[in-house]
Design a protein around this motif. Structure first.
Motif, short mmCIF file in Angstrom:
data_model
loop_
_atom_site.label_atom_id
_atom_site.label_comp_id
_atom_site.label_asym_id
_atom_site.label_seq_id
_atom_site.Cartn_x
_atom_site.Cartn_y
_atom_site.Cartn_z
N GLU B 80 0.60 -0.90 0.13
CA GLU B 80 -0.35 -0.13 -0.21
C GLU B 80 0.60 1.32 0.11
O GLU B 80 2.08 1.30 1.02
CB GLU B 80 -0.89 0.62 1.65
CG GLU B 80 -2.04 -0.74 1.09
CD GLU B 80 -3.20 -0.73 2.54
OE1 GLU B 80 -4.31 -0.71 2.46
OE2 GLU B 80 -2.48 -0.91 3.23
N GLY B 85 -0.92 7.25 -7.43
CA GLY B 85 -2.14 6.39 -7.64
C GLY B 85 -1.69 6.21 -9.25
O GLY B 85 -0.81 6.83 -10.50
N ILE B 89 -4.48 1.03 -14.92
CA ILE B 89 -3.56 0.10 -14.43
C ILE B 89 -3.47 -1.16 -15.84
O ILE B 89 -2.79 -1.61 -15.76
CB ILE B 89 -4.40 -0.51 -13.37
CG1 ILE B 89 -4.53 0.62 -12.23
CG2 ILE B 89 -4.20 -2.03 -13.34
CD1 ILE B 89 -5.73 -0.36 -11.38
N SER B 121 -6.70 1.47 -7.55
CA SER B 121 -5.33 2.64 -7.34
C SER B 121 -6.43 4.02 -7.31
O SER B 121 -7.20 3.71 -8.54
CB SER B 121 -4.27 2.77 -8.63
OG SER B 121 -3.84 3.97 -8.36
N THR B 127 -1.73 3.62 -4.14
CA THR B 127 -2.70 2.36 -4.83
C THR B 127 -2.45 1.43 -4.07
O THR B 127 -1.14 1.08 -3.04
CB THR B 127 -1.01 1.95 -5.66
OG1 THR B 127 -0.91 3.38 -7.07
CG2 THR B 127 -0.87 0.81 -6.64
N THR B 128 -2.85 0.35 -3.76
CA THR B 128 -2.40 -1.64 -3.21
C THR B 128 -2.79 -2.14 -4.34
O THR B 128 -3.12 -2.33 -5.85
CB THR B 128 -3.95 -1.15 -2.52
OG1 THR B 128 -4.66 -0.57 -1.49
CG2 THR B 128 -4.12 -2.61 -1.27
#
Lengths: 314, 138
Positions: B80, B85, B89, B121, B127-128
């Protein structure tokens, strides 16, 4: 606490102007300086006695006795101790004082005296000093309290300086050692006329790659070697950043007109490289350094024949 | 080795990437993963931790959990950050795409190294990345 935060910038050692802030923070004022000065005649009177008692105490414990090996050291330390003690009530807490207190920590760290002993010895010291404040007919209760409070503050400041110096000195040892490890872990050696080898142990981060690349390029030029073996047996895993560092190194070597052979590619590394999609098809790779050396010798048209007669070098 | 089943590492410097790798190498080995899988997992950790370090403006975290299921064991890793971000993606997952002047193989590579991968994100928020690797219990 601005002073404590500043540690990261000053690498743990307190700059003198920061110490002024520290004095303000503990409210060490002119009044405290005056109070300590009032104590000075008493300190002068008892100094020799205190120093004797302190060292008697230190000599009676094996833990502290081992630092006081011979008579000469002992006498020198007693003199230093007396000066240290008298400085406490000198009334002057400027740069000279600051430096002398820092030095205490640095010297103690150097001789391997743990902070534990420094702190507990100071505690014993206080037990000697306090009765001479409160049992002193020259001081009324208010004066005695003021002196005690001032002494408490200056000793706290002293201890902080010594401990910071301890940490700083230790920190320096660590950073020197990590530099040494870095140097040791990226050796570049000539293993044949025209072949240098560079075994990489550990991880290739950006700092190390730079250093490694410099050493490799220098050695290639110095030994006029057409082939360099870069051995990655000791690299636990290769991610895209590490691979990029390796490719950069290989390209730099190419610019010198030499060639890199990557050796020590283990099966697990080969698999992860393929999964990561890293293309090393333009690069000669071998599973072991021995296999890489064979390729290098072939390239140099060198033939090594087996025993009985003599091994033919270049 | 007495490894816990869950834990976390802070990522704020290049040195923390090394720490993440070391921790996960021990955890995955203790969980019973074989050497090849351990290397895959650790390589993925290296990629994702580096992403956090390079792209996150502030600092980030790696959390890990050991997952137990009948006949198999898994390791779940969650990275995380509160960075800028990812705008697209799908594009970020393409091999060769990079905003950091690097190879651009990291995220697509991680997907191949691991069994499950999920990225969420939000621009300007963070973002994760969640990845899982499954292994058979020996």
């Amino acid at each position: 606490m601005p002073y404590i935060n500043s540690h990261s910038n000053s690498r743990y050692i307190s700059a003198f102007d920061k110490w002024q802030e520290q004095k303000d923070f503990v409210k060490f004022t002119k009044d405290d300086e005056e109070a300590l000065k009032k104590m000075h005649p008493t300190a002068m009177k008892y100094a020799d006695d205190f120093v004797e008692k302190l060292y008697e105490h230190l000599m009676s414990h094996p833990d502290t006795k081992r630092f006081l090996s011979d008579e000469k050291t002992l006498n020198r330390l007693k003199l230093a101790q007396k000066a240290y003690f008298l400085d406490l009530t000198s009334g002057d807490y400027g740069e000279e004082y600051f430096n002398s207190r820092l030095k205490v920590g640095i010297v103690h760290q150097r001789i391997g005296l743990p902070p534990r002993i420094y702190m507990t010895t100071y505690c014993y010291y206080m037990q000697l000093i306090i009765p001479t404040i409160y049992g002193n007919p020259d001081f009324d209760a208010e004066t005695a309290n003021a002196i005690f409070m001032a002494l408490y503050k200056i000793i706290n400041l002293d201890q902080e300086l010594a401990i910071s110096a301890y940490i700083h000195a230790t920190d320096e040892v660590i950073s020197r050692q990590s530099e040494e490890i870095m140097e040791m872990s990226t050796p570049v050696i000539q293993i044949w006329d025209g072949v240098v080898a560079a075994p990489i142990i550990g991880t290739l981060d950006s700092g190390r790659t730079q250093q490694f690349m410099e050493r490799l390029l220098e050695k290639i030029v110095e030994t006029n070697s057409p082939v360099a073996l870069v051995d990655i047996t000791g690299v636990p895993q290769i991610d895209t950043a590490t691979a990029q560092h390796l490719i950069d190194t290989i390209n730099a070597v190419k610019l010198l007109g030499s060639q890199v052979i990557i050796t020590g590619v283990r099966p697990v590394i080969a698999q992860t490289l393929v999964h990561l999609g890293i293309d090393l098809t333009d690069i000669i790779t071998r599973p072991s350094m021995a296999a890489g050396l064979k390729v290098a010798l072939d390239k140099l048209s060198i033939k090594v024949t087996d025993m009985s007669k003599t091994t033919q070098g270049s | 080795m007495g490894c816990e089943n869950t834990g976390e590492c802070h990522i704020g410097s290049e040195g923390d990437i090394v720490t993440c790798r070391k921790v996960i190498r021990n955890v995955a080995t203790a969980a019973g993963f074989g050497m090849t899988d351990v290397t895959r997992i650790v390589t993925a950790v290296s990629e994702l931790a580096r992403n956090v370090y390079v792209h996150a403006e502030s600092t980030g975290m790696m959390r890990w959990n050991i997952l137990q299921q009948p006949g198999k064991v898994g390791i779940e890793l969650i990275f995380e950050d509160q960075g800028k971000g990812i705008a697209d993606i799908d594009q970020a997952m393409e091999a060769g795409f990079t905003t950091a002047n690097s190879m651009g193989m990291g995220l697509s590579g991680v997907k191949r190294l691991m069994d499950e991968m999920l990225i969420s994100s939000e621009l300007g928020v963070g973002t994760t990345v969640r990845v899982v690797k499954w292994g058979r219990i020996k």
